[in-house]
Write an enzyme that holds these catalytic residues in place. Structure first.
Site, short mmCIF file in Angstrom:
data_model
loop_
_atom_site.label_atom_id
_atom_site.label_comp_id
_atom_site.label_asym_id
_atom_site.label_seq_id
_atom_site.Cartn_x
_atom_site.Cartn_y
_atom_site.Cartn_z
N GLY A 53 0.86 -1.19 0.00
CA GLY A 53 0.00 0.00 0.00
C GLY A 53 0.89 1.23 0.00
N CYS A 80 5.35 -6.04 1.77
CA CYS A 80 5.68 -4.61 1.78
C CYS A 80 4.91 -3.88 2.89
CB CYS A 80 5.42 -4.02 0.39
SG CYS A 80 6.34 -2.52 0.13
N TYR A 81 3.91 -3.06 2.58
CA TYR A 81 3.13 -2.41 3.63
C TYR A 81 2.58 -3.46 4.59
CZ TYR A 81 -0.41 0.54 5.87
OH TYR A 81 -1.16 1.22 6.79
N HIS A 170 8.32 -7.57 -3.36
CA HIS A 170 7.06 -8.03 -3.97
C HIS A 170 7.25 -9.38 -4.67
CE1 HIS A 170 4.54 -4.47 -3.33
NE2 HIS A 170 5.70 -3.83 -3.31
N SER A 224 -21.84 -10.62 -27.48
CA SER A 224 -21.12 -9.69 -28.38
C SER A 224 -20.13 -10.43 -29.27
CB SER A 224 -20.37 -8.66 -27.54
OG SER A 224 -19.26 -9.28 -26.90
N GLY A 226 -17.32 -11.31 -27.96
CA GLY A 226 -16.08 -11.15 -27.20
C GLY A 226 -15.90 -12.35 -26.26
N ASP A 228 -15.66 -12.68 -22.91
CA ASP A 228 -16.46 -12.80 -21.69
C ASP A 228 -17.90 -13.23 -21.96
OD1 ASP A 228 -14.12 -11.89 -20.65
OD2 ASP A 228 -14.84 -9.87 -20.22
N SER A 229 -18.56 -12.54 -22.89
CA SER A 229 -19.96 -12.90 -23.12
C SER A 229 -20.05 -14.28 -23.77
CB SER A 229 -20.69 -11.84 -23.94
OG SER A 229 -20.21 -11.78 -25.25
N LYS A 367 -9.44 -12.77 -16.24
CA LYS A 367 -9.54 -12.97 -17.69
C LYS A 367 -8.90 -14.28 -18.16
CE LYS A 367 -10.74 -10.87 -21.56
NZ LYS A 367 -11.97 -10.06 -21.70
#
Ligand code: XMP
Length: 511
Positions: A53, A80-81, A170, A224, A226, A228-229, A367
Site C-alpha cells: 500500500g 511490503c506495507y 514483492h 457480443s 467477445g 467474456d460474453s 480474464k
C-alpha cells in the site's frame, strides 16, 4: 473450497497477488482492509495475505487491521506495507528510512535463509523487486530475520510458530526471481493447501449452481462475440440449454466472418441463438457522422433498441445474464470509502429489459481463467484467445464518415493483417493489433496507372492493462509482407503506414 483472503491496502499489484495465488491452484478473494473481522472469519480462509500500500503504517489515519486478526490462529503473509503492518502491530518499530541506502526501489540482490518455510527449496540468493521507503527499525519479538540485502538486514521476517511471515519485496511481480515459489511455499507449506482450484472442477460446480438457481426459469444474454460474453453463454448453454436465449446483434461493423464464427461456435448447444442482422439500420443512423463520441453514442443507443425489441419477442425472462468478470467487481482498499467499479458489458441494459435478477456467472474469474473455462467448455481457440474488440467495432477504426464500402475495405485489410500475424506466430507477442482506415487519400501508381486511394494505418501494441501501451516492434519483413498483400488484394488502398506512437500520448484506438 479452500480459500485465501487477500486484504487490500491499496497497493498497485494487488490483483496480481490474487492471480498468482490462483495460478497455484488455490482459490482466493480480495477484500478491502475495512472489511470487519467477523466477515473475514465467516469466510473461513486457510491463510491471509496483506498487500502492499502507498501509506506509512506509523502515520495517523493509515490503513489498519483489527488487532484480533493476530490471535485468530490463521497464517498471515505480509507483503511490503503488509509486512510493516505485522511489525507495527506486534511490537516492532517501523520508521522512515533515515538515509537513502535503507530505502529500496527496484531490483535488489537478496540473500535468503532457506531454512525458513517461505524460502524452502530456493537458491540462497536471488533478485527481488523492492519498492519501499519505510524501514523496520525494530523487529517484533518472536520473529527471526530470514532474508537480507546489502542495504537492509531485515528484508524478510518470520515467526514460524504462529505462521506469520513478512517480506519487504514483492514476490508477486515477475522481477522477483522465484517469487511464485515463495507464494506456493506459503500456500502449501504454511497454510497446508491441497490445491483444489482447477477449471475443470470450477466448471462442474458452476454448472450445478446455475441449474439450481435458474430452475426452469428463462435466461437472456446479449452475446457480443467477445471472450467474456461468449464464455458466459457457453457456461449457461451447458447448464440450462434451451432455457437460454442469446441475442447477437450484428451492427455491420464486425470483423470479417465474425458473425458466422460466433454462430458456428454455439451450434453444438441446444439454445435459442438469435442473430440480428442490423447492418443497414446502423449504417443509416451513422451516415454522415464523423465525430467519434457521436458514433459511440449512436451505436450504444441503437444497440439497446435492437436488443430491447428482441427481448420483447422472447417474452418475460427471469434472468438477465452478463459476462462481468472479477477485475470489474473487485473492491479496492484504497482511499477511505471502498470504491466498487461497476461495469456492464452492454451499458444500460438492465433499465430496458424486464427481468427479475441479474446473473453474472464469471464474476469470480480473472480474464485468463475465463479463457481457460472457455476451453474446458469446448469453445474454439480463436474465440477464447481473441484480442479485445471495442463495442462500436470498426466504426471507431474508420476515420470520418462511415459507409459500407469503407467498412468492407477495412474488413478485408484487417483480415489480412491478422492472418499474417497469426501465421508468423507474432500474434502471441501482441495484446492488440488491427487496421485503421484513415480518411486521407494519396496518389500512387499501380501497373501503368495513377491511383488516388485511401491510406491504411496498421496498429499493434503490447500492454498489460490497456491503460498504457507500447507500439510493437514487428519485424520489418513481416510488415513488408502485410503491406504488399493489402495493396495488392484490397481495392481502394494504395498506401500503408505503421503507427509508432505509444499510449500515452496516443490512445490504442484512433478514435
Ligand atoms: P484506448 O483507445 O482508449 O483503448 O487506448 C483502450 C482499450 O479499450 C478499447 N476500447 C473500447 N472498448 N468500447 C469498448 O468496448 C469503446 O468505445 C472502446 N474504445 C476503446 C480498445 O480497443 C482498447 O482495448
Amino acid at each position: 473450497m479452500e480459500k485465501i483472503l487477500i486484504i487490500d491496502f491499496g497497493g498497485q499489484y494487488n490483483q496480481l497477488i490474487a492471480r498468482r495465488v490462483r495460478e497455484c491452484n488455490v482459490y482466493c478473494e480480495v477484500k478491502p482492509y475495512t472489511t470487519p473481522l467477523v466477515q473475514l472469519r465467516a469466510m473461513e480462509p486457510i491463510g491471509i495475505i496483506f498487500t502492499g500500500g502507498p501509506q506509512s503504517v506509523y502515520l495517523e489515519g493509515s490503513p489498519q487491521v483489527d488487532p484480533d486478526i493476530f490471535t485468530w490462529g490463521v497464517p498471515i503473509l505480509g507483503i511490503c506495507y503488509g509486512c510493516q503492518l505485522i511489525a507495527h502491530n506486534l511490537g516492532g518499530q517501523v520508521t522512515p528510512a533515515q538515509d537513502d541506502s535503507a530505502r529500496e526501489y527496484g531490483k535488489t540482490i537478496t540473500h535468503f535463509d532457506t531454512g525458513c518455510k517461505l524460502f524452502q527449496g530456493l537458491p540462497r540468493q536471488g533478485v527481488t523487486w523492492m519498492s519501499h521507503g519505510d524501514y523496520m527499525a525494530r523487529v517484533p519479538e518472536g520473529f527471526a530475520l530470514t532474508a537480507r540485502s546489502s542495504a537492509c538486514p531485515n528484508v524478510a521476517i518470520a515467526d514460524e510458530g504462529r505462521g506469520f511471515y513478512g517480506v519487504q519485496f514483492h514476490p508477486e511481480v515477475d522481477h522477483t526471481e522465484h517469487g511464485i515459489n515463495m507464494i506456493r511455499n506459503f500456500l502449501y507449506e504454511v497454510c497446508r493447501a491441497k490445491g483444489d482450484w482447477t477449471m475443470g472442477d470450477y466448471k462442474n460446480t458452476a454448472i450445478a449452481r446455475l441449474r439450481e438457481k435458474i430452475g426452469s426459469g428463462k435466461v437472456l444474454l446479449a452475446l457480443s462475440g467477445g471472450v467474456d460474453s461468449s464464455v458466459a453463454a457457453a457456461l449457461l448453454a451447458e447448464a440450462v440449454g434451451s432455457q437460454l436465449t442469446c441475442v447477437f446483434v450484428d451492427h455491420g461493423l464486425m470483423r470479417l466472418n465474425e458473425g458466422d464464427e460466433v454462430e458456428e461456435a454455439f451450434a453444438k448447444w441446444d439454445l435459442n441463438f438469435v442473430r440480428v442482422d442490423a447492418e443497414s439500420r446502423f449504417l443509416l443512423k451513422l451516415a454522415g457522422v464523423d465525430e467519434p463520441e457521436r458514433k459511440r453514442k449512436i451505436i450504444g443507443g441503437e444497440f439497446i433498441r435492437v436488443f430491447e425489441e428482441e427481448a420483447k419477442k422472447v417474452g418475460a425472462v427471469d434472468f438477465l445474464a452478463q459476462g462481468t468478470i472479477y477485475p470489474d467487481v473487485i473492491e479496492s482498499g484504497a482511499g477511505d470509502a471502498a470504491v466498487i467499479k461497476s461495469h456492464h458489458n452492454v451499458g444500460g441494459l438492465p433499465d430496458y429489459v424486464d427481468f427479475k435478477e441479474i446473473i453474472e456467472p464469471l464474476r469470480m474469474l480473472f480474464k485468463d481463467e475465463v479463457r481457460q473455462l472457455g476451453r474446458e467448455l469446448g469453445l474454439p481457440e480463436y474465440l477464447v484467445s481473441r484480442q479485445p474488440f471495442p463495442g462500436p467495432g470498426l466504426a471507431i477504426r474508420i476515420i470520418g464518415g462511415i459507409t459500407k464500402e469503407k467498412a468492407d475495405i477495412l474488413r478485408q485489410a484487417d483480415f489480412i493483417f491478422r492472418e499474417e500475424m497469426a501465421q508468423a506466430g507474432e500474434d502471441k507477442n501482441l495484446n492488440q493489433y488491427f487496421a485503421v482506415l484513415t480518411n486521407t487519400r494519396s496518389v500512387g501508381v499501380m501497373g501503368d496507372g495513377r491511383t488516388y486511394d485511401y491510406t491504411l494505418a496498421l496498429r499493434a501494441v503490447t500492454t498489460s492493462d490497456f491503460m498504457t501501451a507500447d507500439w510493437a516492434r514487428i519485424p520489418y519483413d513481416l510488415l513488408d509482407k502485410v503491406s504488399g498483400r493489402i495493396v495488392n488484394e484490397v481495392r481502394g488502398i494504395n498506401r500503408i503506414v505503421y503507427d509508432i506512437t505509444s499510449k500515452p500520448p496516443a490512445t490504442i484506438e484512433w478514435e
